[in-house]
Write an enzyme that holds these catalytic residues in place. Structure first.
Site, PDB file in Angstrom:
ATOM      1  N   HIS A 268      -7.164  -6.696  10.386  1.00  0.00           N
ATOM      2  CA  HIS A 268      -6.392  -7.750   9.707  1.00  0.00           C
ATOM      3  C   HIS A 268      -7.242  -9.021   9.662  1.00  0.00           C
ATOM      4  O   HIS A 268      -8.335  -8.991   9.120  1.00  0.00           O
ATOM      5  CB  HIS A 268      -5.059  -7.914  10.458  1.00  0.00           C
ATOM      6  N   HIS A 307      -7.554  -2.641   0.934  1.00  0.00           N
ATOM      7  CA  HIS A 307      -6.336  -3.427   1.175  1.00  0.00           C
ATOM      8  C   HIS A 307      -5.131  -2.513   0.999  1.00  0.00           C
ATOM      9  O   HIS A 307      -5.130  -1.635   0.133  1.00  0.00           O
ATOM     10  CB  HIS A 307      -6.242  -4.595   0.174  1.00  0.00           C
ATOM     11  N   ASP A 363     -11.474 -11.265   3.030  1.00  0.00           N
ATOM     12  CA  ASP A 363     -12.351 -11.462   4.195  1.00  0.00           C
ATOM     13  C   ASP A 363     -13.814 -11.154   3.914  1.00  0.00           C
ATOM     14  O   ASP A 363     -14.668 -11.393   4.762  1.00  0.00           O
ATOM     15  CB  ASP A 363     -11.869 -10.570   5.350  1.00  0.00           C
TER      16      ASP A 363
HETATM   17  C1  SDX Z   1      -6.266  -8.759   5.563  1.00  0.00           C
HETATM   18  O1  SDX Z   1      -1.840  -7.001   4.318  1.00  0.00           O
HETATM   19  C2  SDX Z   1      -2.373  -8.146   3.937  1.00  0.00           C
HETATM   20  O2  SDX Z   1      -1.928  -8.800   3.035  1.00  0.00           O
HETATM   21  C3  SDX Z   1      -3.578  -8.574   4.791  1.00  0.00           C
HETATM   22  C4  SDX Z   1      -4.355  -9.785   4.285  1.00  0.00           C
HETATM   23  C5  SDX Z   1      -3.534 -11.069   4.371  1.00  0.00           C
HETATM   24  O3  SDX Z   1      -3.833 -12.003   3.626  1.00  0.00           O
HETATM   25  O4  SDX Z   1      -2.674 -11.153   5.304  1.00  0.00           O
HETATM   26  O5  SDX Z   1      -4.770  -9.579   2.950  1.00  0.00           O
HETATM   27  C6  SDX Z   1      -5.597 -10.030   5.161  1.00  0.00           C
HETATM   28  O6  SDX Z   1      -5.969  -8.251   6.615  1.00  0.00           O
HETATM   29  C7  SDX Z   1      -7.235  -8.122   4.605  1.00  0.00           C
HETATM   30  C8  SDX Z   1      -7.792  -6.765   5.132  1.00  0.00           C
HETATM   31  C9  SDX Z   1      -8.905  -7.064   6.107  1.00  0.00           C
HETATM   32  N1  SDX Z   1      -9.341  -5.818   6.787  1.00  0.00           N
HETATM   33  C10 SDX Z   1     -10.525  -5.237   6.498  1.00  0.00           C
HETATM   34  O7  SDX Z   1     -11.312  -5.641   5.632  1.00  0.00           O
HETATM   35  C11 SDX Z   1     -10.851  -4.036   7.382  1.00  0.00           C
HETATM   36  C12 SDX Z   1     -11.416  -2.912   6.529  1.00  0.00           C
HETATM   37  N2  SDX Z   1     -10.328  -2.397   5.678  1.00  0.00           N
HETATM   38  C13 SDX Z   1      -9.542  -1.333   6.155  1.00  0.00           C
HETATM   39  O8  SDX Z   1      -9.615  -0.905   7.438  1.00  0.00           O
HETATM   40  C14 SDX Z   1      -8.345  -0.946   5.308  1.00  0.00           C
HETATM   41  O9  SDX Z   1      -8.740  -0.974   4.001  1.00  0.00           O
HETATM   42  C15 SDX Z   1      -7.078  -1.744   5.509  1.00  0.00           C
HETATM   43  C16 SDX Z   1      -6.699  -1.820   6.942  1.00  0.00           C
HETATM   44  C17 SDX Z   1      -7.250  -3.131   4.975  1.00  0.00           C
HETATM   45  C18 SDX Z   1      -5.977  -1.061   4.713  1.00  0.00           C
HETATM   46  O10 SDX Z   1      -5.803   0.183   5.295  1.00  0.00           O
HETATM   47  P1  SDX Z   1      -4.743   1.264   4.739  1.00  0.00           P
HETATM   48  O11 SDX Z   1      -4.023   0.744   3.563  1.00  0.00           O
HETATM   49  O12 SDX Z   1      -3.952   1.743   5.925  1.00  0.00           O
HETATM   50  O13 SDX Z   1      -5.648   2.415   4.203  1.00  0.00           O
HETATM   51  P2  SDX Z   1      -6.193   3.613   5.088  1.00  0.00           P
HETATM   52  O14 SDX Z   1      -6.781   3.097   6.372  1.00  0.00           O
HETATM   53  O15 SDX Z   1      -5.130   4.664   5.160  1.00  0.00           O
HETATM   54  O16 SDX Z   1      -7.412   4.124   4.169  1.00  0.00           O
HETATM   55  C19 SDX Z   1      -7.164   4.973   3.033  1.00  0.00           C
HETATM   56  C20 SDX Z   1      -8.498   5.671   2.768  1.00  0.00           C
HETATM   57  C21 SDX Z   1      -9.054   6.384   3.995  1.00  0.00           C
HETATM   58  O17 SDX Z   1      -9.935   7.401   3.528  1.00  0.00           O
HETATM   59  P3  SDX Z   1      -9.359   8.957   3.498  1.00  0.00           P
HETATM   60  O18 SDX Z   1      -8.732   9.217   4.858  1.00  0.00           O
HETATM   61  O19 SDX Z   1      -8.373   8.983   2.355  1.00  0.00           O
HETATM   62  O20 SDX Z   1     -10.591   9.785   3.239  1.00  0.00           O
HETATM   63  O21 SDX Z   1      -9.490   4.687   2.409  1.00  0.00           O
HETATM   64  C22 SDX Z   1     -10.494   4.658   3.419  1.00  0.00           C
HETATM   65  C23 SDX Z   1      -9.922   5.346   4.648  1.00  0.00           C
HETATM   66  O22 SDX Z   1     -10.957   5.914   5.441  1.00  0.00           O
HETATM   67  N3  SDX Z   1     -10.789   3.242   3.684  1.00  0.00           N
HETATM   68  C24 SDX Z   1     -12.009   2.771   3.900  1.00  0.00           C
HETATM   69  C25 SDX Z   1     -11.851   1.390   4.043  1.00  0.00           C
HETATM   70  N4  SDX Z   1     -10.557   1.068   3.929  1.00  0.00           N
HETATM   71  C26 SDX Z   1      -9.898   2.228   3.705  1.00  0.00           C
HETATM   72  N5  SDX Z   1     -13.210   3.388   3.975  1.00  0.00           N
HETATM   73  C27 SDX Z   1     -14.285   2.600   4.212  1.00  0.00           C
HETATM   74  N6  SDX Z   1     -14.211   1.243   4.360  1.00  0.00           N
HETATM   75  C28 SDX Z   1     -13.015   0.620   4.286  1.00  0.00           C
HETATM   76  N7  SDX Z   1     -12.954  -0.699   4.430  1.00  0.00           N
END
Ligand code: SDX
Length: 429
Positions: A268, A307, A363
């Protein structure tokens, strides 16, 4: 003639029910009509991570993840970033309308005039270990601040809520600056009524000795825009935490401490700090293909990408990237931006990221700017918390004024042991 209802047949019992559809939602409790027998609690929904569950009705922030749209009270984030200020947006988020000139001036004076914290906070902040993470310090300080304001427990008293909302918006930047000064071994600096909200924060952070830190106008404006971009984002993890804790009628200081704990997580708000660590580990553009290969093999994530809601470019990321160019004009180009831009270019052309609709989020570029402005990496999530304080408070107040809301208490699917008798120690093995 179609009707706004859902017809469901439970094939376990052949019972058929019809439940109303209201603004694209059905009430989960309507499903409890479907039971296997009179002792059955009835159907519940199972939704780990709340992927598809609405927790509330809100009028504050609108996001369209497919279109990459973000609006505060109907105003597009692009226009607010261009023409507004963080304090004006704070008024908008809390009150629902843009302030008149006199309302804004009064609001700014109330906030800037209230940025000082009780002197007792100096020994409190100094009690942390010298290299304590500033986000941990701010989280603790928020709960501690609440102990100075017992009247904050009167959460149903509108006047009391306004007092403590103003206190928190005004004093979170001061606590943030104190945390930084403690880590840096510098004396604490109090607010200066001659400076703006964001100018005060920069002065409390970076002033050296008696001279007032005169932030460069471009840097002060860039930070204020970054605060606008981070101010609210509907029901994200930390805001949902604020609402969950607030639903127990907890005071706003303790609830804000809980929300900041959620923001601290690397998935997050902690992602901006994790992005800088990632960029440094990659080191140069030549290492990017190897890094991307590792991510696709499941060896970690491309931090700052992806996201839960945006399946398009996060509109904030685009604005942050534009801010970067303006900041670098003053600070000089942060070489990490080259790695970040190349990383984005490669990822956006890669099937793995395209298929999963993974784009840069807010971010991805913000940390590169913060670093160029002189903030240490550990302060990045603290900056996010300073900005998001108003969003957490606006959502908290909306919760308290929503007659539909009650204490949050989800159900579960029990998969543990059935009933069994206690075993005396001598019979255990
Ligand atoms: C913020 O919610 C908000 O509004 C948050 C925010 C706010 O203003 O409050 O916008 C701020 O928190 C932004 C997000 C910051 N976090 C990151 O940048 C961390 C990296 N991103 C992720 O870990 C992920 O994308 C999330 C946590 C942001 C979202 O996760 P989800 O929606 O639960 O998606 P998921 O983990 O189920 O992923 C779905 C697929 C998976 O692959 P498969 O299992 O289908 O093969 O996408 C892949 C994941 O492995 N994936 C990524 C990835 N994010 C998702 N693969 C590589 N790198 C990534 N960053």
């Amino acid at each position: 003639m179609s009707s706004d209802t859902l017809s469901i047949t439970d094939n376990r019992t052949n019972k058929a029910i019809e439940i109303p559809i209201d603004r694209g939602t059905v009430r989960a409790t309507d499903l409890r009509q479907l039971k296997t027998d009179e002792y059955d609690f009835g159907l519940i929904t199972y939704d780990p991570g709340y992927m598809n569950t609405g927790s509330c009705r809100s009028r504050i922030t609108f996001i369209d993840g497919d279109q990459g749209i973000l609006r505060y009270r109907g105003y597009p984030i692009e226009q607010l970033a261009e023409d507004s200020t963080h304090l004006e947006c704070s008024w908008l988020l809390l009150n629902g309308e843009l302030p008149t000139r006199s309302s804004l001036t009064s609001w700014e004076n109330q906030i800037v005039g209230n940025m000082a914290v009780n002197e007792a906070f100096k020994p409190f902040m100094s009690s942390f270990w010298h290299d304590a993470h500033p986000m941990g310090m701010v989280q603790a300080a928020l709960a501690a601040l609440g102990t100075f304001h017992p009247s904050a427990k009167k959460v149903h008293d509108r006047e009391e809520r306004q007092i403590h909302i103003r206190n928190l918006i005004a004093q979170v930047p001061t606590l943030a600056a104190y945390a930084y000064r403690h880590n840096a071994g510098l004396p604490y600096v109090g607010p200066d009524s001659m400076l703006s909200y964001t100018g005060n924060f920069l002065n409390m952070m970076f002033s050296r000795g008696e001279t007032r830190h005169r932030p460069h106008q471009v840097l002060e404006r860039a930070l204020d825009v970054l605060f606008i971009l981070h101010a609210d984002h509907e029901q994200n993890c930390s805001t949902s935490t604020m609402r969950m804790v607030g639903s127990a009628m907890t005071d706003p200081y303790a609830a804000l401490s809980a929300a900041s704990a959620a923001l601290y997580g690397p998935l997050h708000g902690g992602a901006n700090e994790a992005v800088l660590t990632m960029l440094r580990e990659i080191g140069n553009k030549e290492n990017i293909p190897e890094f991307i290969k590792g991510v696709k093999a499941g060896q970690g994530r491309l931090m700052g990408f992806g996201h839960r809601v945006y399946k398009n470019y996060d509109p904030r990321a685009r604005i942050v990237k534009r801010c970067a160019d303006e900041v670098f004009e003053v600070t000089g180009r942060n070489p990490l931006i080259e790695i970040a831009s190349e990383l984005e270019r490669i990822a956006l052309e890669d099937e793995y990221f395209i298929r999963r609709k993974l784009y840069p989020n807010v971010d991805f570029y913000s940390g590169v700017i913060y670093e160029a402005m002189g903030f240490p990496t550990e302060m990045f999530t603290v900056l996010f918390a300073v900005a998001r304080t108003v969003g957490w408070l606006a959502q908290w107040e909306e919760l308290l004024c929503d007659s539909d809301q009650k204490i949050a208490r989800p159900r579960q699917i029990y998969e543990g042991e059935e009933i069994r008798d206690y075993v005396p120690m001598e019979k255990r093995h």
